[in-house]
Design a protein around this motif. Sequence first.
Motif, PDB file in Angstrom:
ATOM      1  N   PHE A 146       0.803  -1.214   0.000  1.00 16.57           N
ATOM      2  CA  PHE A 146       0.000   0.000   0.000  1.00 16.57           C
ATOM      3  C   PHE A 146       0.834   1.262   0.000  1.00 16.57           C
ATOM      4  O   PHE A 146       0.309   2.361  -0.097  1.00 16.57           O
ATOM      5  N   LEU A 147       2.164   1.133   0.102  1.00 21.27           N
ATOM      6  CA  LEU A 147       3.027   2.308   0.139  1.00 21.27           C
ATOM      7  C   LEU A 147       3.632   2.543  -1.243  1.00 21.27           C
ATOM      8  O   LEU A 147       3.867   1.610  -2.009  1.00 21.27           O
ATOM      9  N   PRO A 148       3.937   3.806  -1.579  1.00 25.23           N
ATOM     10  CA  PRO A 148       4.517   4.083  -2.877  1.00 25.23           C
ATOM     11  C   PRO A 148       5.876   3.419  -3.033  1.00 25.23           C
ATOM     12  O   PRO A 148       6.671   3.382  -2.110  1.00 25.23           O
ATOM     13  N   HIS A 149       6.145   2.893  -4.212  1.00 24.35           N
ATOM     14  CA  HIS A 149       7.391   2.182  -4.459  1.00 24.35           C
ATOM     15  C   HIS A 149       8.500   3.153  -4.838  1.00 24.35           C
ATOM     16  O   HIS A 149       8.338   4.018  -5.655  1.00 24.35           O
ATOM     17  N   ARG A 150       9.630   2.980  -4.219  1.00 21.91           N
ATOM     18  CA  ARG A 150      10.817   3.780  -4.558  1.00 21.91           C
ATOM     19  C   ARG A 150      12.000   2.822  -4.616  1.00 21.91           C
ATOM     20  O   ARG A 150      12.248   2.077  -3.658  1.00 21.91           O
ATOM     21  N   GLN A 151      12.724   2.836  -5.719  1.00 21.23           N
ATOM     22  CA  GLN A 151      13.872   1.966  -5.861  1.00 21.23           C
ATOM     23  C   GLN A 151      14.901   2.264  -4.784  1.00 21.23           C
ATOM     24  O   GLN A 151      15.346   3.380  -4.605  1.00 21.23           O
ATOM     25  N   GLY A 152      15.291   1.239  -4.046  1.00 25.99           N
ATOM     26  CA  GLY A 152      16.329   1.382  -3.038  1.00 25.99           C
ATOM     27  C   GLY A 152      15.860   1.914  -1.712  1.00 25.99           C
ATOM     28  O   GLY A 152      16.636   2.031  -0.784  1.00 25.99           O
ATOM     29  N   ALA A 153      14.605   2.305  -1.585  1.00 23.84           N
ATOM     30  CA  ALA A 153      14.108   2.824  -0.312  1.00 23.84           C
ATOM     31  C   ALA A 153      13.619   1.672   0.545  1.00 23.84           C
ATOM     32  O   ALA A 153      13.107   0.684   0.059  1.00 23.84           O
ATOM     33  N   SER A 154      13.785   1.787   1.843  1.00 24.35           N
ATOM     34  CA  SER A 154      13.391   0.710   2.746  1.00 24.35           C
ATOM     35  C   SER A 154      11.928   0.818   3.111  1.00 24.35           C
ATOM     36  O   SER A 154      11.326   1.892   3.063  1.00 24.35           O
ATOM     37  N   LEU A 155      11.351  -0.327   3.481  1.00 22.69           N
ATOM     38  CA  LEU A 155       9.965  -0.339   3.937  1.00 22.69           C
ATOM     39  C   LEU A 155       9.815   0.496   5.197  1.00 22.69           C
ATOM     40  O   LEU A 155       8.806   1.169   5.395  1.00 22.69           O
TER      41      LEU A 155
ATOM     42  N   VAL B 163       9.294 -18.463  14.244  1.00 20.91           N
ATOM     43  CA  VAL B 163      10.181 -17.860  13.237  1.00 20.91           C
ATOM     44  C   VAL B 163       9.616 -18.074  11.835  1.00 20.91           C
ATOM     45  O   VAL B 163       9.709 -17.196  10.966  1.00 20.91           O
ATOM     46  N   LEU B 164       8.992 -19.241  11.621  1.00 23.68           N
ATOM     47  CA  LEU B 164       8.346 -19.502  10.337  1.00 23.68           C
ATOM     48  C   LEU B 164       7.212 -18.507  10.080  1.00 23.68           C
ATOM     49  O   LEU B 164       7.083 -17.957   8.976  1.00 23.68           O
ATOM     50  N   ILE B 165       6.402 -18.269  11.102  1.00 25.64           N
ATOM     51  CA  ILE B 165       5.317 -17.294  10.990  1.00 25.64           C
ATOM     52  C   ILE B 165       5.876 -15.895  10.729  1.00 25.64           C
ATOM     53  O   ILE B 165       5.310 -15.108   9.948  1.00 25.64           O
ATOM     54  N   PHE B 166       6.993 -15.565  11.386  1.00 22.92           N
ATOM     55  CA  PHE B 166       7.647 -14.278  11.166  1.00 22.92           C
ATOM     56  C   PHE B 166       7.995 -14.095   9.689  1.00 22.92           C
ATOM     57  O   PHE B 166       7.741 -13.043   9.095  1.00 22.92           O
ATOM     58  N   GLY B 167       8.572 -15.135   9.081  1.00 22.59           N
ATOM     59  CA  GLY B 167       8.929 -15.047   7.665  1.00 22.59           C
ATOM     60  C   GLY B 167       7.715 -14.916   6.771  1.00 22.59           C
ATOM     61  O   GLY B 167       7.705 -14.107   5.826  1.00 22.59           O
ATOM     62  N   CYS B 168       6.663 -15.680   7.074  1.00 24.97           N
ATOM     63  CA  CYS B 168       5.434 -15.614   6.271  1.00 24.97           C
ATOM     64  C   CYS B 168       4.774 -14.239   6.392  1.00 24.97           C
ATOM     65  O   CYS B 168       4.296 -13.677   5.398  1.00 24.97           O
ATOM     66  N   ALA B 169       4.736 -13.687   7.621  1.00 24.47           N
ATOM     67  CA  ALA B 169       4.127 -12.369   7.832  1.00 24.47           C
ATOM     68  C   ALA B 169       4.902 -11.288   7.097  1.00 24.47           C
ATOM     69  O   ALA B 169       4.314 -10.319   6.587  1.00 24.47           O
ATOM     70  N   THR B 170       6.227 -11.445   7.016  1.00 26.89           N
ATOM     71  CA  THR B 170       7.047 -10.489   6.282  1.00 26.89           C
ATOM     72  C   THR B 170       6.677 -10.477   4.798  1.00 26.89           C
ATOM     73  O   THR B 170       6.559  -9.412   4.175  1.00 26.89           O
ATOM     74  N   ILE B 171       6.470 -11.652   4.239  1.00 27.75           N
ATOM     75  CA  ILE B 171       6.102 -11.751   2.828  1.00 27.75           C
ATOM     76  C   ILE B 171       4.726 -11.140   2.583  1.00 27.75           C
ATOM     77  O   ILE B 171       4.510 -10.403   1.609  1.00 27.75           O
ATOM     78  N   VAL B 172       3.781 -11.447   3.478  1.00 25.76           N
ATOM     79  CA  VAL B 172       2.429 -10.898   3.335  1.00 25.76           C
ATOM     80  C   VAL B 172       2.460  -9.374   3.395  1.00 25.76           C
ATOM     81  O   VAL B 172       1.815  -8.684   2.604  1.00 25.76           O
ATOM     82  N   PHE B 173       3.231  -8.835   4.347  1.00 27.61           N
ATOM     83  CA  PHE B 173       3.334  -7.381   4.485  1.00 27.61           C
ATOM     84  C   PHE B 173       3.916  -6.758   3.218  1.00 27.61           C
ATOM     85  O   PHE B 173       3.437  -5.727   2.731  1.00 27.61           O
ATOM     86  N   ALA B 174       4.945  -7.386   2.668  1.00 26.12           N
ATOM     87  CA  ALA B 174       5.590  -6.831   1.474  1.00 26.12           C
ATOM     88  C   ALA B 174       4.664  -6.851   0.275  1.00 26.12           C
ATOM     89  O   ALA B 174       4.639  -5.912  -0.521  1.00 26.12           O
ATOM     90  N   ALA B 175       3.880  -7.920   0.141  1.00 27.75           N
ATOM     91  CA  ALA B 175       3.026  -8.064  -1.039  1.00 27.75           C
ATOM     92  C   ALA B 175       1.674  -7.394  -0.889  1.00 27.75           C
ATOM     93  O   ALA B 175       0.953  -7.220  -1.873  1.00 27.75           O
ATOM     94  N   SER B 176       1.315  -6.999   0.327  1.00 31.06           N
ATOM     95  CA  SER B 176      -0.025  -6.472   0.583  1.00 31.06           C
ATOM     96  C   SER B 176      -0.260  -5.133  -0.108  1.00 31.06           C
ATOM     97  O   SER B 176       0.611  -4.271  -0.160  1.00 31.06           O
TER      98      SER B 176
ATOM     99  N   SER C 199      -3.293  -3.726   0.828  1.00 31.69           N
ATOM    100  CA  SER C 199      -4.368  -3.312   1.723  1.00 31.69           C
ATOM    101  C   SER C 199      -3.779  -2.816   3.032  1.00 31.69           C
ATOM    102  O   SER C 199      -2.930  -3.492   3.631  1.00 31.69           O
ATOM    103  N   LEU C 200      -4.226  -1.643   3.481  1.00 32.04           N
ATOM    104  CA  LEU C 200      -3.742  -1.102   4.745  1.00 32.04           C
ATOM    105  C   LEU C 200      -4.099  -2.019   5.910  1.00 32.04           C
ATOM    106  O   LEU C 200      -3.269  -2.296   6.776  1.00 32.04           O
ATOM    107  N   ALA C 201      -5.331  -2.543   5.924  1.00 32.31           N
ATOM    108  CA  ALA C 201      -5.769  -3.410   7.014  1.00 32.31           C
ATOM    109  C   ALA C 201      -4.937  -4.691   7.061  1.00 32.31           C
ATOM    110  O   ALA C 201      -4.506  -5.137   8.135  1.00 32.31           O
TER     111      ALA C 201
END
Length: 334
Positions: A2-11, A215-228, A230-232
């Motif tokens: 949901f955030l604007p994409h910028r090359q090289g900028a961190s989440l 730790v597995l859930i941590f990795g999965c949540a990271t992927i979901v956050f990156a691909a999301s 939706s703000l919610a």
Amino acid sequence: MFLPHRQGASLAFHLYMLVVVVFDFTTQMAAVAVSWQMYRLTGSAFDLGLIGLIQFAPVLLLTFIVGYAADRWNRKGIVGWALAVQAVLFAWLATASGLGWVTQMTLFGAVVVLGVSGAFLDAAMPALLSNLVASEQLSQEMAKVTSISQMAVMVGPAVGGVLYALGAKVVYGTAAVGCCAAALLMLAIGATLMSIALTWRPIRQRVGPMLFFSVLIFGCATIVFAASKSLALSIAALIILGASDVISMVIRSTLVMTQTPDSMRGRVNAVNQVFIGTSNQIGAFESGLTASWFGAIPAAVIGGLATIAVVLLWSRLFPTLFRADEFSEEGLAG
């Protein structure tokens, strides 16, 4: 995402920018409602002037205190809790406005709270930026933050004026929702809730599987956050991410203390702190490097996939730890 994409900028930097926008926008929007309400109650231009003075006083009086706090305490926590305070205040003002409870002293008291919380925010927010970007990029990223902040400051009063036509409670309610969302983003609140839960119901059994699963859930949540997109969903992923991180941290720390002979605990803890203390810095370098190569979103996905890969690999390399039932020697023995 949901955030604007910028090359090289961190989440993290994008989240920071979002929090800045929400804070500036809601503050300016609520300021319109406070001023209009005060003038309707008293009809005094002098009282309108007092609002500015009362809000400025905490900033002046608390200068050294908030500066010390921003240097000594977790800056992200300071920002998050200050935003949470403002969210509660705006929610109360919305309720009081709807019930007709707002008085002159009510508004002056609210302005004091805004001034105090704003003083902590003003000290911690700029200092926090230096923890999110490299020093050579600080000037460029600061320019981005300043420009988007100015846009929020200009748009906020206009939106506040439009919403005030529907009632002050609408303005305050909107500000409460905005500050609450920003506070959730800044605190990854799941970590706080999980910490409280673990004090009431500590982990005693199946510590190995829980460690690897968290730790597995941590990795999965990271992927979901990156691909999301939706703000919610993004907020939910951050909450789960924080909660799972707390579980793994508690188990790891307890294992280090319980499985290390007392005569070696000092040395083992010293080595352990080296890895813990440098993990954020190394992680920041890794994130910046992969983001510069692939972009911010792919970099976050790669990080999540790498976490999952490590879990699967470590479960094979350390089967005793994976099957551990308790923190005791017998529990680790299976």
